[in-house]
Design a protein around this motif. Structure first.
Motif, mmCIF file in Angstrom:
data_model
loop_
_atom_site.group_PDB
_atom_site.id
_atom_site.type_symbol
_atom_site.label_atom_id
_atom_site.label_comp_id
_atom_site.label_asym_id
_atom_site.label_seq_id
_atom_site.Cartn_x
_atom_site.Cartn_y
_atom_site.Cartn_z
ATOM 1 N N PHE A 12 0.832 -1.191 0.000
ATOM 2 C CA PHE A 12 0.000 0.000 0.000
ATOM 3 C C PHE A 12 0.867 1.240 0.000
ATOM 4 C CE2 PHE A 12 0.549 -0.878 4.508
ATOM 5 C CZ PHE A 12 0.718 0.372 5.079
ATOM 6 N N LYS A 14 0.677 5.947 -0.831
ATOM 7 C CA LYS A 14 -0.056 7.168 -1.163
ATOM 8 C C LYS A 14 0.672 7.842 -2.317
ATOM 9 C CE LYS A 14 -2.217 8.454 3.156
ATOM 10 N NZ LYS A 14 -2.484 9.577 4.052
ATOM 11 N N ASN A 15 -0.078 8.343 -3.275
ATOM 12 C CA ASN A 15 0.507 9.074 -4.398
ATOM 13 C C ASN A 15 0.507 10.556 -4.075
ATOM 14 O OD1 ASN A 15 1.063 6.955 -6.162
ATOM 15 N ND2 ASN A 15 -1.032 6.881 -6.856
ATOM 16 N N HIS A 26 -4.737 12.606 1.769
ATOM 17 C CA HIS A 26 -4.821 11.864 0.511
ATOM 18 C C HIS A 26 -5.140 10.390 0.772
ATOM 19 C CE1 HIS A 26 -2.203 15.353 -0.493
ATOM 20 N NE2 HIS A 26 -3.079 15.409 -1.482
ATOM 21 N N TYR A 28 -5.204 6.233 0.450
ATOM 22 C CA TYR A 28 -4.251 5.148 0.235
ATOM 23 C C TYR A 28 -4.645 4.359 -1.002
ATOM 24 C CZ TYR A 28 -2.263 5.545 4.945
ATOM 25 O OH TYR A 28 -1.634 5.974 6.076
ATOM 26 N N SER A 29 -3.673 3.694 -1.604
ATOM 27 C CA SER A 29 -3.897 2.788 -2.722
ATOM 28 C C SER A 29 -3.267 1.444 -2.375
ATOM 29 C CB SER A 29 -3.246 3.315 -3.996
ATOM 30 O OG SER A 29 -3.833 4.526 -4.382
ATOM 31 N N ARG A 31 -1.724 -2.117 -4.230
ATOM 32 C CA ARG A 31 -1.268 -2.772 -5.466
ATOM 33 C C ARG A 31 -1.086 -4.254 -5.142
ATOM 34 N NH1 ARG A 31 3.247 0.259 -7.037
ATOM 35 N NH2 ARG A 31 1.763 1.711 -7.936
ATOM 36 N N GLU A 41 -4.585 -2.433 -9.114
ATOM 37 C CA GLU A 41 -4.445 -1.348 -8.153
ATOM 38 C C GLU A 41 -5.833 -0.827 -7.797
ATOM 39 O OE1 GLU A 41 -2.528 2.994 -8.424
ATOM 40 O OE2 GLU A 41 -1.126 1.342 -8.830
ATOM 41 N N GLU A 42 -6.065 -0.648 -6.501
ATOM 42 C CA GLU A 42 -7.308 -0.068 -6.007
ATOM 43 C C GLU A 42 -6.936 1.122 -5.153
ATOM 44 O OE1 GLU A 42 -9.479 -2.968 -3.797
ATOM 45 O OE2 GLU A 42 -9.823 -4.249 -5.532
ATOM 46 N N SER A 43 -7.721 2.192 -5.227
ATOM 47 C CA SER A 43 -7.427 3.369 -4.419
ATOM 48 C C SER A 43 -8.696 3.877 -3.766
ATOM 49 C CB SER A 43 -6.793 4.456 -5.284
ATOM 50 O OG SER A 43 -7.707 4.853 -6.280
ATOM 51 N N TYR A 45 -8.871 4.455 -0.212
ATOM 52 C CA TYR A 45 -8.971 4.040 1.185
ATOM 53 C C TYR A 45 -8.487 5.161 2.086
ATOM 54 C CZ TYR A 45 -9.589 -0.510 -0.908
ATOM 55 O OH TYR A 45 -10.058 -1.554 -1.661
#
Length: 56
Positions: A12, A14-15, A26, A28-29, A31, A41-43, A45
């Motif tokens: 997991f 953060k971008n 921001h 969390y994502s 992968r 990839e899910e984002s 959270y």
């Protein structure tokens, strides 16, 4: 920087470029690899606890 989740769940991150990413707003994502071995990839959270519930 990606961190590891429970064995086999993926990582997991953060971008964002915030100085303290664990305290920034921001999302969390996650992968991970799906059952076919493809990277997914899910984002979206809000917390690490939300991500952990996803994996259960």
């Amino acid at each position: 920087m990606a961190r590891q989740l429970a064995h086999g769940m993926g990582s997991f991150f953060k971008n964002c470029d915030c100085a303290k990413p664990t305290r920034c707003p921001h999302p969390y994502s996650i992968r991970f690899r799906d059952a076919l071995g493809k990277q997914r990839e899910e984002s979206g959270y809000g917390t690490q606890d939300d991500m952990a519930r996803r994996g259960r």
